[in-house]
Design an enzyme around this catalytic site. Sequence first.
Site, PDB file in Angstrom:
ATOM      1  CB  SER A   1      13.019   8.373 108.418  1.00  0.00           C
ATOM      2  OG  SER A   1      13.596   7.500 107.456  1.00  0.00           O
TER       3      SER A   1
ATOM      4  CD  GLU B   1      21.002   5.810 113.714  1.00  0.00           C
ATOM      5  OE1 GLU B   1      20.681   6.969 113.453  1.00  0.00           O
ATOM      6  OE2 GLU B   1      21.904   5.209 113.101  1.00  0.00           O
TER       7      GLU B   1
ATOM      8  N   GLY C   1      17.092   6.242 106.446  1.00  0.00           N
ATOM      9  CA  GLY C   1      17.112   6.694 105.058  1.00  0.00           C
ATOM     10  C   GLY C   1      15.941   6.219 104.222  1.00  0.00           C
TER      11      GLY C   1
ATOM     12  CD  GLU D   1      24.321   4.355 106.718  1.00  0.00           C
ATOM     13  OE1 GLU D   1      25.210   5.214 106.890  1.00  0.00           O
ATOM     14  OE2 GLU D   1      23.109   4.634 106.661  1.00  0.00           O
TER      15      GLU D   1
ATOM     16  CE  LYS E   1      23.396   8.145 107.710  1.00  0.00           C
ATOM     17  NZ  LYS E   1      22.305   7.242 107.421  1.00  0.00           N
TER      18      LYS E   1
ATOM     19  CG  ASN F   1      25.956  10.042 110.579  1.00  0.00           C
ATOM     20  OD1 ASN F   1      26.979  10.368 109.962  1.00  0.00           O
ATOM     21  ND2 ASN F   1      25.554   8.787 110.657  1.00  0.00           N
TER      22      ASN F   1
ATOM     23  CG  HIS G   1      25.598   4.289 111.331  1.00  0.00           C
ATOM     24  ND1 HIS G   1      25.043   3.737 110.203  1.00  0.00           N
ATOM     25  CD2 HIS G   1      24.833   5.363 111.650  1.00  0.00           C
ATOM     26  CE1 HIS G   1      23.975   4.462 109.852  1.00  0.00           C
ATOM     27  NE2 HIS G   1      23.832   5.458 110.717  1.00  0.00           N
TER      28      HIS G   1
HETATM   29  P1  13P Z   1      18.382   9.282 108.171  1.00  0.00           P
HETATM   30  O1  13P Z   1      18.013  10.411 109.113  1.00  0.00           O
HETATM   31  O2  13P Z   1      18.817   9.770 106.826  1.00  0.00           O
HETATM   32  O3  13P Z   1      17.301   8.243 108.124  1.00  0.00           O
HETATM   33  O4  13P Z   1      19.675   8.567 108.786  1.00  0.00           O
HETATM   34  C1  13P Z   1      19.651   8.182 110.112  1.00  0.00           C
HETATM   35  C2  13P Z   1      21.020   7.765 110.485  1.00  0.00           C
HETATM   36  O5  13P Z   1      21.502   6.741 110.018  1.00  0.00           O
HETATM   37  C3  13P Z   1      21.772   8.627 111.389  1.00  0.00           C
HETATM   38  O6  13P Z   1      22.921   8.003 111.837  1.00  0.00           O
END
Ligand code: 13P
Length: 257
Positions: A214, A169, A175, A99, A11, A9, A97
């Site tokens: 992460s 997640e 992140g 976010e 983003k 992903n 997600h």
């Molecule tokens: P990270 O791997 O950067 O923590 O992000 C995870 C994520 O949100 C994947 O959709």
Amino acid sequence: MKKFLIVANWKLNGNITMISSFFEYLKLYFSNYVKKNTIVICPPNVYLERVRQIISNINNIFLGSQNVDLNLKGAFTGETSILMLKDIGVKYIIIGHSERRLFHYETNDLIAKKFNLIKELNLIPILCIGETAEEKKNGQTKKVIEKQLDSIFKNSGQLAFRNTVIAYEPIWAIGTGLSAHPKDVQLIHIFIKEYIKKHDPINIKDIIVQYGGSINQYNSKDFLKQPDIDGLLIGNASLDAKQFFNIINISENMIFS
Ligand code: 13P
């Protein structure tokens, strides 16, 4: 034999130069090493077509989108529809997600409607679920997950999760560099699978639950070793071709060893 689903992903990251060098690196190794697992790349929508062209002759690698609108066409400025994604060869769509829930106020109900429509149009939703740090602290993780899954059952019926993917997640792990403990994730994945099994007599092996939060080249193996972690949804580490390939390679070696 167990297969893993490894999803990148990206983003809101990447550009034309990055995409070229990313796939130059990946293509050097991909065909020789990736035999069993399924790899999905979810770039920003504006780069989907570019990535499609690059991956079109590589086996086991598919195109995914990070989001989609609920409307199929019409006066919805700035949106992208499932039909359009399907038209250009997208197979997987990430929905829910954290976010999107946080920055775009997406609710369980809206996400459930998207999930339903994606399935109806024969694409595969990757449904993200998980709790905040606060909810974890208050011991509400399972309650939150049940609620997120219930809204899907309500919209799509008892067999909703057939041919779909769930990505657990935990929001506090995204992140932050603070991944969850693999053994804790294993327990949550069992909980998710058993909860689905209460509604649907599906074979538990056919429920795909990935972990995200992460993940990097150093911790990925510990997660994939867990029997009910069926893949990874990777943010930051998926932007670095070398690191992403190392994770893929680890997953392939685990299958064959
Ligand atoms: P990270 O791997 O950067 O923590 O992000 C995870 C994520 O949100 C994947 O959709």
